[in-house]
Design a protein around this motif. Structure first.
Motif, PDB file in Angstrom:
ATOM      1  N   MET A 120      42.731 143.306  61.136  1.00  0.00           N
ATOM      2  CA  MET A 120      44.076 142.760  60.963  1.00  0.00           C
ATOM      3  C   MET A 120      44.991 143.253  62.084  1.00  0.00           C
ATOM      4  N   PRO A 121      45.763 142.381  62.703  1.00  0.00           N
ATOM      5  CA  PRO A 121      46.684 142.816  63.775  1.00  0.00           C
ATOM      6  C   PRO A 121      47.741 143.777  63.239  1.00  0.00           C
ATOM      7  N   MET A 122      48.186 144.674  64.110  1.00  0.00           N
ATOM      8  CA  MET A 122      49.175 145.666  63.692  1.00  0.00           C
ATOM      9  C   MET A 122      50.498 145.002  63.325  1.00  0.00           C
ATOM     10  N   ARG A 123      50.865 143.936  64.005  1.00  0.00           N
ATOM     11  CA  ARG A 123      52.122 143.252  63.677  1.00  0.00           C
ATOM     12  C   ARG A 123      52.087 142.719  62.247  1.00  0.00           C
ATOM     13  N   GLN A 124      50.955 142.185  61.849  1.00  0.00           N
ATOM     14  CA  GLN A 124      50.819 141.681  60.488  1.00  0.00           C
ATOM     15  C   GLN A 124      50.868 142.834  59.488  1.00  0.00           C
ATOM     16  N   MET A 125      50.279 143.970  59.827  1.00  0.00           N
ATOM     17  CA  MET A 125      50.352 145.147  58.957  1.00  0.00           C
ATOM     18  C   MET A 125      51.797 145.614  58.790  1.00  0.00           C
ATOM     19  N   GLU A 126      52.551 145.605  59.886  1.00  0.00           N
ATOM     20  CA  GLU A 126      53.948 146.017  59.808  1.00  0.00           C
ATOM     21  C   GLU A 126      54.740 145.092  58.887  1.00  0.00           C
ATOM     22  N   GLU A 127      54.502 143.790  58.999  1.00  0.00           N
ATOM     23  CA  GLU A 127      55.215 142.833  58.145  1.00  0.00           C
ATOM     24  C   GLU A 127      54.857 143.037  56.671  1.00  0.00           C
ATOM     25  N   LEU A 128      53.577 143.256  56.395  1.00  0.00           N
ATOM     26  CA  LEU A 128      53.162 143.502  55.012  1.00  0.00           C
ATOM     27  C   LEU A 128      53.813 144.760  54.463  1.00  0.00           C
ATOM     28  N   ALA A 129      53.829 145.819  55.270  1.00  0.00           N
ATOM     29  CA  ALA A 129      54.417 147.076  54.808  1.00  0.00           C
ATOM     30  C   ALA A 129      55.916 146.932  54.563  1.00  0.00           C
ATOM     31  N   MET A 130      56.624 146.222  55.434  1.00  0.00           N
ATOM     32  CA  MET A 130      58.065 146.061  55.271  1.00  0.00           C
ATOM     33  C   MET A 130      58.432 145.240  54.030  1.00  0.00           C
ATOM     34  N   THR A 131      57.548 144.345  53.616  1.00  0.00           N
ATOM     35  CA  THR A 131      57.872 143.464  52.495  1.00  0.00           C
ATOM     36  C   THR A 131      57.226 143.881  51.177  1.00  0.00           C
ATOM     37  N   HIS A 132      56.144 144.688  51.230  1.00  0.00           N
ATOM     38  CA  HIS A 132      55.414 144.989  50.003  1.00  0.00           C
ATOM     39  C   HIS A 132      55.303 146.478  49.687  1.00  0.00           C
ATOM     40  N   ASN A 133      55.635 147.355  50.628  1.00  0.00           N
ATOM     41  CA  ASN A 133      55.502 148.776  50.353  1.00  0.00           C
ATOM     42  C   ASN A 133      56.414 149.196  49.200  1.00  0.00           C
ATOM     43  N   ALA A 134      55.864 149.980  48.266  1.00  0.00           N
ATOM     44  CA  ALA A 134      56.610 150.345  47.064  1.00  0.00           C
ATOM     45  C   ALA A 134      57.809 151.232  47.385  1.00  0.00           C
ATOM     46  N   ASP A 135      57.673 152.154  48.336  1.00  0.00           N
ATOM     47  CA  ASP A 135      58.788 153.039  48.676  1.00  0.00           C
ATOM     48  C   ASP A 135      59.953 152.252  49.283  1.00  0.00           C
ATOM     49  N   ILE A 136      59.632 151.312  50.160  1.00  0.00           N
ATOM     50  CA  ILE A 136      60.701 150.517  50.785  1.00  0.00           C
ATOM     51  C   ILE A 136      61.409 149.666  49.740  1.00  0.00           C
ATOM     52  N   ARG A 137      60.663 149.028  48.862  1.00  0.00           N
ATOM     53  CA  ARG A 137      61.287 148.178  47.856  1.00  0.00           C
ATOM     54  C   ARG A 137      62.115 149.010  46.879  1.00  0.00           C
ATOM     55  N   GLU A 138      61.677 150.214  46.596  1.00  0.00           N
ATOM     56  CA  GLU A 138      62.477 151.082  45.731  1.00  0.00           C
ATOM     57  C   GLU A 138      63.805 151.434  46.388  1.00  0.00           C
ATOM     58  N   GLN A 139      63.796 151.713  47.696  1.00  0.00           N
ATOM     59  CA  GLN A 139      65.036 152.012  48.396  1.00  0.00           C
ATOM     60  C   GLN A 139      65.932 150.781  48.494  1.00  0.00           C
ATOM     61  N   GLN A 140      65.349 149.603  48.601  1.00  0.00           N
ATOM     62  CA  GLN A 140      66.157 148.380  48.598  1.00  0.00           C
ATOM     63  C   GLN A 140      66.876 148.218  47.261  1.00  0.00           C
ATOM     64  N   TYR A 141      66.172 148.484  46.179  1.00  0.00           N
ATOM     65  CA  TYR A 141      66.812 148.408  44.865  1.00  0.00           C
ATOM     66  C   TYR A 141      67.905 149.468  44.733  1.00  0.00           C
ATOM     67  N   SER A 142      67.665 150.657  45.302  1.00  0.00           N
ATOM     68  CA  SER A 142      68.687 151.709  45.258  1.00  0.00           C
ATOM     69  C   SER A 142      69.930 151.290  46.040  1.00  0.00           C
ATOM     70  N   SER A 143      69.747 150.593  47.162  1.00  0.00           N
ATOM     71  CA  SER A 143      70.893 150.103  47.933  1.00  0.00           C
ATOM     72  C   SER A 143      71.688 149.078  47.126  1.00  0.00           C
ATOM     73  N   ARG A 144      70.999 148.211  46.421  1.00  0.00           N
ATOM     74  CA  ARG A 144      71.696 147.227  45.585  1.00  0.00           C
ATOM     75  C   ARG A 144      72.464 147.915  44.458  1.00  0.00           C
ATOM     76  N   ILE A 145      71.875 148.959  43.893  1.00  0.00           N
ATOM     77  CA  ILE A 145      72.574 149.710  42.846  1.00  0.00           C
ATOM     78  C   ILE A 145      73.834 150.354  43.408  1.00  0.00           C
ATOM     79  N   ALA A 146      73.752 150.896  44.628  1.00  0.00           N
ATOM     80  CA  ALA A 146      74.922 151.528  45.244  1.00  0.00           C
ATOM     81  C   ALA A 146      76.035 150.506  45.468  1.00  0.00           C
ATOM     82  N   VAL A 147      75.691 149.283  45.869  1.00  0.00           N
ATOM     83  CA  VAL A 147      76.705 148.238  46.054  1.00  0.00           C
ATOM     84  C   VAL A 147      77.348 147.878  44.721  1.00  0.00           C
ATOM     85  N   GLU A 148      76.561 147.767  43.659  1.00  0.00           N
ATOM     86  CA  GLU A 148      77.106 147.463  42.339  1.00  0.00           C
ATOM     87  C   GLU A 148      78.017 148.584  41.843  1.00  0.00           C
ATOM     88  N   GLU A 149      77.643 149.825  42.144  1.00  0.00           N
ATOM     89  CA  GLU A 149      78.492 150.947  41.747  1.00  0.00           C
ATOM     90  C   GLU A 149      79.831 150.892  42.476  1.00  0.00           C
TER      91      GLU A 149
END
Length: 352
Positions: A120-149
């Protein structure tokens, strides 16, 4: 709830990695236990003969002691292997929540070294990690919570407006109307909220900036993990191939050694040493196999690839077994999450 779901994903990844590692340790124990036991028996028998030869002074004392020392070194190595092999089954039983004294056998898969992720090309791995990694998605949800607060903090600065309405009745006979309707409106404002407004606003905005900084730091960490995990996976695979070649060579040497033993053209020490070397090579081959599986699981967890398994409370054992088997097969093939749908899945998660 979404953050809890991402943490469940991470827990599942860790569980799968632990189970795979314990599985291959158990498989190596099944393969090597009998060989290790026979090798220890032969080494102890050769050691007794060597001590008898020393006491009878059949050969030089120094040569006899060197001979015994080499046998003892092989024995120590074999005993260490035997001790290491006995732990894998207990770890696997604990992870399966099975009784520790239960005897079971594992079946090695035939296609255990599919390596689609290495292509698998590294660019494709980077895209998968940015969109599916659990740590990144958790931080995205935390950012949304901060905006709501922040929005909640700003809403607290507005005056409180309340309405009331009701039916009243009084038994006083001097009143003209004993029953009447009552409505009202109350407007109140806490002056301290007005004084604290600038500091509360700054505090809320700082929370949003902090959440964004954590999200960006997590993204950079995950990108580094993608490159590091892929390098470790590739290195582990190369080590396995080399260990497999070494084992095949040692196995042939041990086979020739057994043939020479039948013809009585070699010493007991040479036989024990060759058998020990073949056992050690096979053990290292299994260890390399487990390392390859572990590194692949680590890379898949970093990319956010995971088996699609439903709720264990809603599925029967037969359905769960079939679903886990299909999901793990897709996971091993590197197709747990189709790359083409990665952006769509991320957009759907944000839309929720």
């Amino acid at each position: 709830m979404l953050i809890a779901a991402e943490r469940r994903r991470k827990a599942m990844h860790l569980l799968v990695q632990d189970v795979v590692s314990a599985f291959w340790r158990t498989a190596s124990a099944q393969k090597l236990n009998e060989q290790v036991t026979l090798a220890i028996i032969n080494a102890e028998s050769a050691l007794e003969d060597a001590r008898r030869s020393e006491s009878e002074r059949v050969r030089s004392p120094i040569d006899a002691l060197r001979y015994q020392r080499q046998l003892l070194e092989n024995l120590r190595l074999l005993e260490n292997i035997d001790q290491e092999l006995s732990v894998g089954r207990l770890e696997l039983a604990q992870l399966m929540n099975a009784p520790l004294d239960m005897h079971f056998r594992v079946v090695e898969p035939d296609d255990r070294l599919a390596t689609p992720l290495l292509g698998m090309p590294m660019r494709q791995m980077e895209e998968l990690a940015m969109t599916h990694n659990a740590d990144i998605r958790e931080q995205q949800y935390s950012s949304r919570i901060a905006v709501e607060e922040t929005k909640r903090t700003m809403l607290k600065l507005f005056p409180n407006l309340s309405f009331n309405a009701g039916i009243r009745h009084d038994t006083d006979r001097y009143m003209i109307n004993n029953t009447w309707n009552e409505t009202g409106m109350q407007l109140s404002y806490n002056i301290f909220n007005l004084l604290a407004a600038p500091s509360q606003k700054r505090f809320a905005e700082a929370g949003v900036k902090l959440a964004d900084q954590r999200r960006m730091a997590t993204q950079m960490t995950v990108l580094a993990q993608v490159y590091l995990s892929r390098l470790q996976y590739e290195a582990a695979y190369r080590q396995y191939l080399r260990s497999d070649e070494i084992w095949h060579a040692d196995e042939k040497i041990a086979e020739h050694s057994r043939n020479r033993e039948m013809m009585q053209t070699q010493s007991r020490l040479e036989q024990v040493s060759n058998n020990t070397a073949a056992i050690v090579s096979l053990l290292r081959r299994y260890q390399s196999m487990a390392q390859v599986q572990n590194m692949r699981g680590k890379l898949q967890a970093t990319l956010g690839l995971e088996p699609d398994i439903g709720s264990v409370d809603e599925l029967s054992l037969e359905q769960l077994t079939r679903q886990v088997g299909d999901a793990m097969q897709q996971w091993q093939d590197g197709a747990a999450v189709p790359p083409a749908t990665a952006a769509a899945a991320a957009a759907a998660a944000v839309a929720k």
